[in-house]
Structures are given as C-alpha cells and as structure tokens.
Scaffold this motif. Sequence first.
Motif, short mmCIF file in Angstrom:
data_model
loop_
_atom_site.label_atom_id
_atom_site.label_comp_id
_atom_site.label_asym_id
_atom_site.label_seq_id
_atom_site.Cartn_x
_atom_site.Cartn_y
_atom_site.Cartn_z
N LEU A 166 44.65 42.62 34.42
CA LEU A 166 44.65 41.23 34.09
C LEU A 166 44.02 40.33 35.02
O LEU A 166 44.38 40.45 36.26
N HIS A 167 43.10 39.56 34.55
CA HIS A 167 42.22 38.71 35.41
C HIS A 167 41.76 37.32 34.89
O HIS A 167 41.33 37.26 33.66
N VAL A 168 41.80 36.22 35.53
CA VAL A 168 41.38 34.88 35.16
C VAL A 168 40.08 34.61 35.35
O VAL A 168 40.08 34.59 36.77
N HIS A 169 39.02 34.28 34.83
CA HIS A 169 37.66 33.72 35.43
C HIS A 169 37.93 32.27 35.54
O HIS A 169 38.24 31.51 34.54
N VAL A 170 37.46 31.74 36.55
CA VAL A 170 37.27 30.41 37.13
C VAL A 170 35.89 30.28 37.78
O VAL A 170 35.62 30.92 38.85
N GLU A 183 48.53 28.57 39.48
CA GLU A 183 47.68 29.14 40.45
C GLU A 183 46.15 28.69 40.23
O GLU A 183 45.41 28.51 40.90
N THR A 184 45.91 28.85 38.57
CA THR A 184 44.77 28.89 38.15
C THR A 184 44.11 27.29 38.48
O THR A 184 43.12 27.09 38.83
N ALA A 185 45.07 26.37 38.47
CA ALA A 185 44.82 25.08 38.60
C ALA A 185 44.40 24.91 40.14
O ALA A 185 43.35 24.32 40.34
N ARG A 186 45.24 25.47 41.07
CA ARG A 186 44.63 25.40 42.33
C ARG A 186 43.30 25.91 42.58
O ARG A 186 42.45 25.49 43.29
N LEU A 187 42.81 27.19 42.04
CA LEU A 187 41.75 27.95 42.28
C LEU A 187 40.71 26.98 41.60
O LEU A 187 39.38 26.89 42.29
N LYS A 188 41.01 26.30 40.43
CA LYS A 188 39.97 25.39 39.83
C LYS A 188 39.41 24.34 40.85
O LYS A 188 38.39 23.91 40.85
N GLU A 189 40.26 23.55 41.53
CA GLU A 189 40.22 22.61 42.40
C GLU A 189 39.09 23.11 43.68
O GLU A 189 38.13 22.66 43.99
N ASP A 247 40.74 29.66 27.17
CA ASP A 247 41.41 28.82 28.23
C ASP A 247 42.85 29.32 28.32
O ASP A 247 43.59 29.43 27.64
N VAL A 248 43.39 29.20 29.73
CA VAL A 248 44.67 29.51 29.91
C VAL A 248 45.53 28.72 29.31
O VAL A 248 46.67 28.86 29.04
N VAL A 272 33.64 23.09 35.91
CA VAL A 272 34.34 24.45 36.06
C VAL A 272 34.82 24.76 34.66
O VAL A 272 35.74 24.09 34.04
N LYS A 273 34.77 26.21 34.44
CA LYS A 273 35.36 26.65 33.30
C LYS A 273 36.35 27.66 33.74
O LYS A 273 36.51 28.38 34.73
N VAL A 274 37.47 27.82 32.71
CA VAL A 274 38.47 28.77 33.16
C VAL A 274 38.88 29.55 31.91
O VAL A 274 38.97 28.83 30.79
N GLY A 275 39.17 30.86 32.07
CA GLY A 275 39.76 31.38 30.85
C GLY A 275 39.61 33.04 31.13
O GLY A 275 39.28 33.44 32.15
N ILE A 276 40.46 33.52 29.91
CA ILE A 276 40.26 35.20 30.03
C ILE A 276 39.49 35.30 28.80
O ILE A 276 39.28 34.86 27.90
#
Length: 239
Positions: free
Chosen positions: A154-158, A94-100, A184-185, A141-145
């Motif tokens: 729990l939440h992941v920043h994108v 789901e993170t990959a989807r949101l990153k796009e 990074d996740v 784009v940065k991704v991580g907790i």
Amino acid sequence: MKPKPKPVLTKDTHKEKPTNIFKNRDGLGAYLASPSSYPSSRVIFHNDNFVVINDLYPKATVHTLLLPRSSAHNPLHPFDAFEDRDFLAAVRKETARLKELVAKEVKRRFSSLSKLDQARETALKNGVDDLPPGRNWLAEVKVGIHAHPSMNHLHVHVLSRDMHSECLKHRKHYNSFNTPFLVDVADFPLARDDPRRHPGREGYLDRSLKCWRCGKEFGNKFKALKEHLEVEFEEWKRE
C-alpha cells in the motif's frame, strides 16, 4: 549530539538501484523493512508507522510515496485497507503532513519565478499593508492512490501536479494521475457503487489524453501531449 538531518526531496534519484531481496511488485517492501539503510535522497523520513520516500520513477518534478508500515494493512488493496476508519484517519493525518512538505519543496524550487509570489514579496519590501495572498502552493500538490496499484505494498502518491518528468513515458502513465484512476485519500471509504472501484470497466487508463492545465485534447497522441506539457510547465512555473 548531531542535529537530525533535514528531509531531502529530489527528482534525480530514480537512477539509484537499491540492492535488496524485494523485487518487482514487492520492491517497496525494502523501504518498509529497513528505511534507515537508505540515504536521505531516497528515504525522506520514517517513524514507527510510516516511511516516506522519493518515487524511484517520478512522474512530476516532486513525487513522493507514503508507505504505511502496518503489516495488517500494507499488503491489502487500499480499497480494503481504508475500510478501517482508524487506519484511514492515521493515513490522512500523515498524508496532510507530507502534502505540506511537498508544497514547501515546490515553493522552494519555483517561488522566485512565480508572479503571484513575487508580487507579494515586492509588497512586503515596500511595506504595503494590504498584501496580495501569494501563490497557494498546496493547491499545486496532488494526493491519491491508484485504483489498480502497480506495487503490492500500500502506498499513497503525493506529487506536484506539473507532470514534468523524463519517466513519464506513455498514455497509461499520464492517465493514471489525471483521471479518476487516482483516488484522493479524502474520498475514502468509497461507496460500494463508486465507479472507481472498477477502473478497467471504466477505461480510465485508455481515455483520450487531455492536458491537465488547459484542457486541450490530444486523443492518443502521447508525443504531442508530452511536447505540449513542456510549454505548460514553463507557464505553470510562472503563475
């Protein structure tokens, strides 16, 4: 049947103040409990397993949060939650989807200013066979907790990497996204001896300020860094 509205990402929604029973560190629980009660300017999309929102206090031009809805995982610290390999795989997908999605939004805002994208557009118009690649917006784009999350759920920043926001107000804000404090996740599950498991001991948030783009050092002078980031933002947009 009405068409499903398109996801909306915006940097100007931090002034909204949701009215709900979830307060302070439990604030994200409101979106998990009733995502459909929020406008598309706040909740970008949701399904049975995840809710995606625009951060209430964005630290970049585009700043989103991925919220897992699993009640068995979302109360946990991410270091513990991501020990579950199946759950981690679902979050990564789901993170990959949101990153796009975030990359597309950043491109929409800045592609017309980008030298790389404009060079490609010009080549396309001129019928050039060997096209230049254009700008890699996913790389912006940065991704991580956060190693020590500020919220209980729990939440992941994108987010876009520009760090351009009026909500970026002090050193800890900045360093939380520009040191190993942001994990990074893709790095999970972490090894038991990974130093990121001990963010306080490592002093990530108190590190000397350094420009994310050019590497210039600012010590503890956040105001000087903030002024510098304005210049870098203008140049970054035009890469």
